[in-house]
Structures are given as structure tokens and as C-alpha cells.
Design an enzyme around this catalytic site. Structure first.
Site, PDB file in Angstrom:
ATOM      1  N   SER A   1       0.828  -1.204   0.000  1.00 53.54           N
ATOM      2  CA  SER A   1       0.000   0.000   0.000  1.00 53.54           C
ATOM      3  C   SER A   1       0.867   1.261   0.000  1.00 53.54           C
ATOM      4  CB  SER A   1      -0.957  -0.043   1.186  1.00 53.54           C
ATOM      5  OG  SER A   1      -2.039   0.777   0.902  1.00 53.54           O
ATOM      6  N   HIS A  21      -7.807  -5.627   1.035  1.00 52.49           N
ATOM      7  CA  HIS A  21      -6.556  -4.871   1.028  1.00 52.49           C
ATOM      8  C   HIS A  21      -5.667  -5.340   2.188  1.00 52.49           C
ATOM      9  CE1 HIS A  21      -4.162  -1.266   0.343  1.00 52.49           C
ATOM     10  NE2 HIS A  21      -4.209  -0.989   1.628  1.00 52.49           N
TER      11      HIS A  21
HETATM   12  C1  GTR Z   1      -5.340   4.459   2.273  1.00 58.76           C
HETATM   13  C2  GTR Z   1      -4.799   5.300   1.156  1.00 58.76           C
HETATM   14  C3  GTR Z   1      -4.133   4.424   0.150  1.00 58.76           C
HETATM   15  C4  GTR Z   1      -3.204   3.405   0.785  1.00 58.76           C
HETATM   16  C5  GTR Z   1      -3.724   2.857   2.089  1.00 58.76           C
HETATM   17  C6  GTR Z   1      -2.710   2.106   2.946  1.00 58.76           C
HETATM   18  O1  GTR Z   1      -6.026   5.198   3.217  1.00 58.76           O
HETATM   19  O2  GTR Z   1      -5.864   6.001   0.589  1.00 58.76           O
HETATM   20  O3  GTR Z   1      -3.479   5.205  -0.815  1.00 58.76           O
HETATM   21  O4  GTR Z   1      -1.943   3.901   0.938  1.00 58.76           O
HETATM   22  O5  GTR Z   1      -4.264   3.840   2.894  1.00 58.76           O
HETATM   23  O6  GTR Z   1      -1.552   2.499   3.052  1.00 58.76           O
HETATM   24  O7  GTR Z   1      -3.106   1.099   3.521  1.00 58.76           O
END
Ligand code: GTR
Length: 402
Positions: free
Chosen positions: A240, A382
């Protein structure tokens, strides 16, 4: 008559209502509908700023690669300062019989000085005891809780399955992003940026993601000195926001032999121009401390950006690159990520590096391993999981012919 206090109160309420309205519109306005992806033209990766088409790797390396690095530095990630006065590696702990005897644990404090300032990056490293020669290593840029990379192994987590990597014959390492730049909009300046205060005054100045990538390179400096590590086989991994930093680190620093970018999404591996899921304006609003000031010019103005993320991926060429998504993580735009990877192929082709990417994204849980450009879309949320790491190992094994 309305008193001054009442007027101020009304004004304040009105402002709060307006901001809530703008916020809810912007949340609702994130697009998840493939049919609403705008028609876009990607900037050509092989067309130089002087409008010349790059036909071979010599011109790519001499002309286009440096141009793209500068464009990304000036418009997206900020400059990458390379100079410092001194660097010192202090082994704080060295346990030859860690993980029940199968690994050697080293905890190393990396101190970097410039002028009268210094910053410390704390590295956790496990080396496989079974290795007969210096080991290849996976380095995770840890953007989550420090417990995920617990050197004592009381806490074990699939975010960093250290035992599994050691069992596969790899060394595994990690540092935490907060050492390089705390992940918040006030304190991000209290890490690596202490060494480079001039960056804070520049519109193309480095911010947090740049500082994390910078720190990955300082860890690379250490690996070059550790005899247990094969410094030609250092792989940088990030999830991420950490995946965005891993890509920028790999693009900048060609000593990283492979790059693994997990669910990195917007301003990571996903194309910006598709405006699917997270957008530039959204990321700059939520995380104003990640990218340089100039990047804000492209809020709701993606088509003006002189680059798109397939060019960042191209900067990793000819080194093996593995990118992932998770099927339920639409915020990170799986289709846009795959297309970005696919559009990096022309640069890999200059090096005659085969890629077997199909035109359409592969099915969920159907990893593309036997290719210089690797990919999977894991079923689920995610996250960085054992499934992801398992494929990283398979991909590395394939490229190392293990
Ligand atoms: C979210 C962000 C993403 C990603 C994510 C993370 O809030 O919008 O771009 O980086 O966090 O790091 O898990």
C-alpha cells in the site's frame, strides 16, 4: 439585530456545513464504475521530452530514463537527496540461534549524519543459518504496526512471515517508516528531512514517501557491507503506502534487484488517468505530507500530469517487478494497476525481457510468475498476506533459478 457572537456562530456553522457537503460529495464522487472511466491517453513512455522516439536501451538509459526520474521527482515524489556526511552501522543485537536455531538475528542501527544533524533507521534482519553462501534478502518497508516485524517473534503476523522466508532460504529484513518520516502531516519532518531542511522550502521537495524510499537505500548501503547478504540480490517490498515507496525506491536506486509492490494503488502502481477508486485530489487531501507540493497541481487535473504510473514501473526495467492487487480492494484500482504494468512492457522489450502478460487481467488467484513482469489479483481485502508472500518467493525462485 444579530449580535457579533451570533453572527460568528452562524458563519462557523455555515462553514462546517459547506465542508461536510464538499467532503461527502468528494467521497461519493470516487468512481467504481468501469463505464465511467474517462477516455484518456497515456503519455508515451518511449517518447522523449524532445519528441524523439527511444529505440534502444542506450537511449533509454542516457536520455529517457533520467528525464522520467526528474519528471517524477519534480511533479510527484519530490527530489531524492543523495548526499550525506557519514553513515554508521551499529549491530545492537546479534543472536546466532534465533528462531529456534534456524536463523541469525541481527538488529542494526543505521545512523546517517549531515551537518550537525542525524537520523537513525533501525533494521531487523534474519539470516538463514542453512545458507552456504551470502543470502538473497527481502526488505519490507513496514508501514503498519512495529509488532508486525517483532524481532523476538513473540508476535507473528502474515504481514511479515519471517519464518516462511527463512525456510525458503531467504534472509528477511524490515525497517519501520516512522524512523524515516513519521506518517503524519505534522511530524513527517522529524526524520530524514532533518538532514535536508532545504527540501521543506521547495515545491519539488521530498516528503514522507520520498523519505521512506531514501531510508530503503540507506538499508541497501548496509547490505553492501554485511557478508551474510548477497547485495546483488536485495528485493524491496512494500504494501500500500509502503508499496508506493518501494516503487520509488526501486526506480531511484538500481541496486535493488527486484521490486514487489503490493496493493499500492493510487500514486503507486495504478494509472492515475483512469480516476477509478482513489484519485490524486483525494490522496493529496487525505495525505498532504506524502508527495511534493507540485503534485497538488494535478488535483482533478490528471491529464496535465507529464507522467503516469506505467512510467514509474518502466523505471524498474530491466529488473524483475511483481505487482499485486486484492479483488475487494477497488480503492486501489486492480484493472488500472494491471494496465499500468502492461504499459511498462515496451521498456522491458528494449532489454529483450520477456513478459507473458495477457491483454486482459488474469483471473483472481491466477498468479503470473514466469515472467519478468509478474502479477496477481488475490481474492480478498486490502492486505499483505501469506498468499502474497508465497508468490513473491515463487517469483524470486524463478528469477534466481532456484
Ligand atoms: C489508504 C490510502 C491508500 C493506501 C492505504 C494504505 O487510506 O488512501 O493510498 O496507501 O491507505 O496504506 O493502507
Amino acid at each position: 439585530m444579530i449580535g457579533d457572537n451570533n453572527k460568528a456562530r452562524m458563519k462557523r456553522s455555515l462553514m462546517i456545513c459547506c465542508s461536510l457537503f464538499i467532503l461527502s460529495v468528494s467521497v461519493r464522487s470516487q468512481n467504481y464504475d468501469e463505464l465511467k472511466v474517462p477516455v484518456y491517453t497515456l503519455p508515451e513512455v518511449l517518447k522523449t521530452s524532445g519528441d524523439k522516439t527511444v529505440a534502444d536501451k542506450a537511449d533509454w538509459e542516457k536520455i529517457r530514463r533520467p528525464q522520467l526520474l526528474t519528471l517524477f521527482a519534480d511533479n510527484v515524489y519530490g527530489q531524492m537527496p543523495k548526499e550525506f556526511d557519514n553513515i554508521k552501522f551499529t549491530v545492537k543485537k546479534d543472536d546466532a540461534r534465533a528462531m529456534g536455531g534456524k536463523a541469525r538475528l541481527k538488529e542494526v542501527e543505521i545512523t546517517v549524519w549531515k551537518a550537525d544533524k542525524s537520523v537513525k533507521i533501525n533494521l531487523v534482519l534474519f539470516l538463514p543459518n542453512e545458507a552456504k553462501k551470502p543470502a538473497p534478502v527481502f526488505l519490507l518497508i513496514n508501514n503498519r504496526d512495529k509488532n508486525n516485524t517483532d524481532p523476538g517473534r513473540t508476535e507473528k503476523n502474515e504481514f511479515w512471515p519471517a519464518e516462511m522466508l527463512v525456510d525458503s532460504g531467504y534472509a528477511i529484513a524490515a525497517f519501520h517508516v516512522s524512523d524515516a518520516a513519521p506518517d503524519d502531516k505534522i511530524n513527517y519532518i522529524t526524520g530524514a528531512l532533518l538532514l535536508y531542511p532545504e527540501q521543506l522550502t521547495r515545491d519539488n521537495g521530498m516528503k514522507a514517501i520520498g523519505a521512506w524510499a531514501w531510508a530503503a537505500s540507506r538499508v541497501m548501503d548496509y547490505f553492501e557491507k554485511d557478508k551474510g547478504i548477497d547485495a546483488k540480490k536485495v528485493f524491496v517490498v512494500g504494501h500500500s503506502r509502503g508499496g508506493k515507496a518501494a516503487l520509488w525506491a526501486g526506480a531511484q536506486d538500481q541496486r535493488f534487484a527486484m521490486v514487489f509492490s503490493n496493493c499500492s494503488g493510487n500514486t503507486g502502481a495504478a494509472l492515475a488517468r483512469r480516476k477509478y477508486g482513489e484519485t490524486i485530489s483525494r490522496i493529496n487531501t487525505s495525505f498532504p505530507h506524502w508527495f511534493c507540493n507540485n503534485y497538488k497541481k494535478y488535483n482533478d487535473n490528471e491529464s496535465a500530469l507529464p507522467v503516469d504510473q506505467h512510467m514509474l514501473l518502466s523505471l524498474i526495467a530491466p529488473r524483475p517487478l511483481y505487482v499485486t492487487n486484492a479483488s475487494k480492494d477497488l480503492w486501489a484500482d486492480p484493472t488500472g494497476t494491471y494496465l499500468s504494468l502492461k504499459n511498462a512492457e515496451p521498456v522491458y522489450a528494449l532489454y529483450k525481457k520477456p513478459s507473458v502478460l495477457t491483454a486482459e487481467p488474469p483471473a483472481i488467484n491466477s498468479p503470473v510468475i514466469y515472467s519478468t513482469l509478474g502479477y496477481h489479483n488475490r481474492e480478498g481485502e486490502h492486505n499483505l498476506t501469506v498468499y502474497d508472500w508465497g508468490n513473491f518467493v515463487r517469483f524470486a525462485n524463478y528469477h534466481l533459478k532456484r
